[in-house]
Design a protein around this motif. Structure first.
Motif, PDB file in Angstrom:
ATOM      1  N   UNK A 297      29.188  40.624  36.580  1.00  0.00           N
ATOM      2  CA  UNK A 297      27.986  40.966  35.804  1.00  0.00           C
ATOM      3  C   UNK A 297      27.003  39.801  35.918  1.00  0.00           C
ATOM      4  N   UNK A 298      25.801  40.120  36.391  1.00  0.00           N
ATOM      5  CA  UNK A 298      24.780  39.092  36.558  1.00  0.00           C
ATOM      6  C   UNK A 298      24.093  38.787  35.232  1.00  0.00           C
ATOM      7  N   UNK A 299      23.585  37.550  35.117  1.00  0.00           N
ATOM      8  CA  UNK A 299      23.041  37.107  33.841  1.00  0.00           C
ATOM      9  C   UNK A 299      21.663  37.644  33.518  1.00  0.00           C
ATOM     10  N   UNK A 300      20.761  37.619  34.496  1.00  0.00           N
ATOM     11  CA  UNK A 300      19.370  37.920  34.212  1.00  0.00           C
ATOM     12  C   UNK A 300      19.131  39.362  33.817  1.00  0.00           C
ATOM     13  N   UNK A 301      19.624  40.297  34.611  1.00  0.00           N
ATOM     14  CA  UNK A 301      19.352  41.714  34.334  1.00  0.00           C
ATOM     15  C   UNK A 301      20.577  42.483  33.833  1.00  0.00           C
ATOM     16  N   UNK A 302      21.704  41.748  33.645  1.00  0.00           N
ATOM     17  CA  UNK A 302      22.960  42.346  33.166  1.00  0.00           C
ATOM     18  C   UNK A 302      23.498  43.422  34.118  1.00  0.00           C
ATOM     19  N   UNK A 303      23.039  43.415  35.345  1.00  0.00           N
ATOM     20  CA  UNK A 303      23.559  44.373  36.320  1.00  0.00           C
ATOM     21  C   UNK A 303      25.041  44.088  36.569  1.00  0.00           C
ATOM     22  N   UNK A 304      25.852  45.140  36.567  1.00  0.00           N
ATOM     23  CA  UNK A 304      27.301  44.998  36.760  1.00  0.00           C
ATOM     24  C   UNK A 304      27.732  45.755  38.008  1.00  0.00           C
ATOM     25  N   UNK A 305      28.500  45.082  38.857  1.00  0.00           N
ATOM     26  CA  UNK A 305      29.062  45.759  40.034  1.00  0.00           C
ATOM     27  C   UNK A 305      30.586  45.635  39.996  1.00  0.00           C
ATOM     28  N   UNK A 306      31.265  46.638  40.519  1.00  0.00           N
ATOM     29  CA  UNK A 306      32.725  46.632  40.601  1.00  0.00           C
ATOM     30  C   UNK A 306      33.109  46.967  42.035  1.00  0.00           C
ATOM     31  N   UNK A 307      33.927  46.128  42.629  1.00  0.00           N
ATOM     32  CA  UNK A 307      34.374  46.340  43.998  1.00  0.00           C
ATOM     33  C   UNK A 307      35.900  46.227  44.044  1.00  0.00           C
ATOM     34  N   UNK A 308      36.521  46.987  44.938  1.00  0.00           N
ATOM     35  CA  UNK A 308      37.984  46.972  45.011  1.00  0.00           C
ATOM     36  C   UNK A 308      38.458  47.067  46.452  1.00  0.00           C
ATOM     37  N   UNK A 309      39.726  46.736  46.661  1.00  0.00           N
ATOM     38  CA  UNK A 309      40.373  46.882  47.956  1.00  0.00           C
ATOM     39  C   UNK A 309      41.804  47.342  47.724  1.00  0.00           C
ATOM     40  N   UNK A 310      42.300  48.168  48.624  1.00  0.00           N
ATOM     41  CA  UNK A 310      43.652  48.706  48.491  1.00  0.00           C
ATOM     42  C   UNK A 310      44.518  48.202  49.635  1.00  0.00           C
ATOM     43  N   UNK A 311      45.688  47.700  49.281  1.00  0.00           N
ATOM     44  CA  UNK A 311      46.623  47.129  50.244  1.00  0.00           C
ATOM     45  C   UNK A 311      47.690  48.142  50.634  1.00  0.00           C
ATOM     46  N   UNK A 312      48.200  48.009  51.839  1.00  0.00           N
ATOM     47  CA  UNK A 312      49.302  48.873  52.274  1.00  0.00           C
ATOM     48  C   UNK A 312      50.577  48.544  51.503  1.00  0.00           C
ATOM     49  N   UNK A 313      50.833  47.239  51.310  1.00  0.00           N
ATOM     50  CA  UNK A 313      51.980  46.800  50.520  1.00  0.00           C
ATOM     51  C   UNK A 313      51.502  46.343  49.153  1.00  0.00           C
ATOM     52  N   UNK A 314      52.235  46.727  48.117  1.00  0.00           N
ATOM     53  CA  UNK A 314      51.851  46.371  46.749  1.00  0.00           C
ATOM     54  C   UNK A 314      51.926  44.859  46.548  1.00  0.00           C
ATOM     55  N   UNK A 315      51.078  44.345  45.655  1.00  0.00           N
ATOM     56  CA  UNK A 315      51.050  42.909  45.350  1.00  0.00           C
ATOM     57  C   UNK A 315      51.443  42.706  43.895  1.00  0.00           C
ATOM     58  N   UNK A 316      51.865  41.475  43.578  1.00  0.00           N
ATOM     59  CA  UNK A 316      52.260  41.175  42.206  1.00  0.00           C
ATOM     60  C   UNK A 316      52.040  39.724  41.816  1.00  0.00           C
ATOM     61  N   UNK A 317      51.976  38.788  42.786  1.00  0.00           N
ATOM     62  CA  UNK A 317      51.918  37.363  42.476  1.00  0.00           C
ATOM     63  C   UNK A 317      50.475  36.875  42.352  1.00  0.00           C
ATOM     64  N   UNK A 318      50.313  35.802  41.563  1.00  0.00           N
ATOM     65  CA  UNK A 318      48.985  35.269  41.286  1.00  0.00           C
ATOM     66  C   UNK A 318      48.242  34.910  42.564  1.00  0.00           C
TER      67      UNK A 318
END
Length: 397
Positions: A297-318
């Motif tokens: 979320x940007x500060x000036x105009x409060x515009x919010x974007x959401x982006x994602x990626x999907x992996x073939x193998x599941x992840x769990x570690x930090x």
């Protein structure tokens, strides 16, 4: 229980050899034949994910190397997994169950609990449950086993007793005769490591656990030992919660920064802390995820974007979460000052449900060492705080 309350009638629905059954439902030519679902079907190192009962009769089982399975069953038909297809069939199955009652709680792609206590039933509950089982079979061509009991634990134990296409009733009064003679490792909720710890304090059967000293139990396996003792005595007060599954669909954290910033060190540290938090929650829930999501979320105009990626193998570690979240940030950040950052995972599933292809000749030991390292690190952080262990250079702010 209040005398005015009706005794609970809980079902545990367990789909039989689900992935293989779905494939057979879509292709009638596969029905009644030895079928296995496996990754890397063209390679010797492929591993069996699941298989039909016809294949099991030949000695084929999950986690077995593909070459070994084919040696046991030369006419084994092997297919790669189609998770989208399995999810669609699971959704149809749970929708069918909801046509009987809204009290349906999915716990994984192929099993769930149903509370039919207040469902109007003409005739016996056993006959009613048989109609549910037959409806799933005739509508979706999928076999299932069903446990009927006064609580979730007993229903789960009951559904495992007759497969495929079994229906088992397990009452609380049956516990001493039916469950107590079993080895403690056969009890739902007790894994191999817990069974070994219990054996060390001379708890070998479920009966031993039911009569164990609570203080000794807690010392051996922690506070969970008290809950397991209750289960061994047939006690389980958890309700069937239709909303519980929603907690598993997404796990995330976000934070609003003290001030708008373009400082990359601050941003990286924030993403790392959020990734650590999400990873801890995943570990507590014993889940993994295939989709990583970043919110800016940007500060000036409060515009919010959401982006994602999907992996073939599941992840769990930090480290895995941090690496992918940082990649998403660097790829999508406009360069404008930021006020809020969020890290989340989606397509969350139970660890037992996921399956990761490993090279049996090289990667297994590496993965095992990696898992043990992360478990040790997490235990140290939970005991002494998040800053007790860190890798590389630690930023001092």
């Amino acid at each position: 229980m209040n005398k005015s309350e009706k005794p609970k009638i809980i079902l545990h629905i367990d789909m039989n050899s689900f992935y293989a059954s779905v494939e057979a439902a879509h292709n009638p030519d596969l029905r009644g034949k030895p079928l296995a679902i496996a990754g890397n079907v063209e390679e010797r190192r492929g591993i069996i994910v699941t298989c039909s009962y016809e294949a099991r009769a030949k000695g084929v089982k999950a986690t077995m190397p593909l070459w070994q399975a084919k040696k046991l069953c030369p006419n084994l038909f092997v297919m790669p997994p189609n998770h989208a297809k399995y999810r669609r069939m699971a959704d149809r199955m749970f929708e069918l169950l909801r046509s009987y009652t809204p009290l349906v709680e999915p716990v994984s792609i192929d099993e769930g609990y149903v509370d039919i206590t207040d469902v109007e039933v003409n005739g016996s509950y056993l006959a009613f449950v048989k109609t549910i089982q037959q409806n799933i079979l005739s509508t979706l061509n999928l076999p299932s086993s069903i446990g009927i009991a006064p609580n979730k634990f007993l229903a789960k134990m009951a559904s495992d007793m007759k497969k495929p296409m079994g229906i088992t009733i397990l009452r609380k009064r049956d516990v001493p005769k039916v469950l107590w003679p079993l080895q403690v490792g056969e009890m739902h909720g007790i894994g191999k490591k817990s069974a070994e710890k219990l054996n060390k304090i001379k708890i070998y059967t479920i009966k031993d656990l039911a009569h164990a000293d609570s203080i000794t139990l807690e010392k051996a396996i922690g506070i969970n030992g008290i809950r397991l003792k209750e289960r061994a005595n047939g006690i389980d007060n958890r309700p069937v919660d239709p909303e519980a599954a929603n907690e598993w669909k997404s796990i995330g954290n976000s934070t609003t920064l003290r001030a708008d910033t373009v400082n990359m060190t601050t941003i990286q540290n924030t993403i790392k802390r959020l990734s650590e938090s999400v990873a801890r929650r995943m570990q507590r829930k014993k889940v993994v995820a295939s989709t990583i999501q970043l919110t800016i979320r940007y500060g000036k105009n409060r515009k919010t974007i959401t982006r994602s990626m999907t992996e073939e193998n599941a992840v769990e570690h930090m480290e895995e979460l941090y690496e992918r979240a940082l990649f998403l940030f660097e790829k999508n950040w406009s360069g404008d000052p930021i006020r809020l950052i969020g890290v989340a995972v989606q397509n969350v599933i139970d660890k037992k449900e996921t399956f990761k292809q490993l090279d049996l000749f090289s990667s297994n030991k590496k993965d095992e060492k990696k898992t043990k390292f992360h478990e040790t690190l997490s235990n140290l952080q939970q005991k002494f705080g998040q800053d007790i262990v860190f890798k590389g250079k630690k930023d001092l702010e």
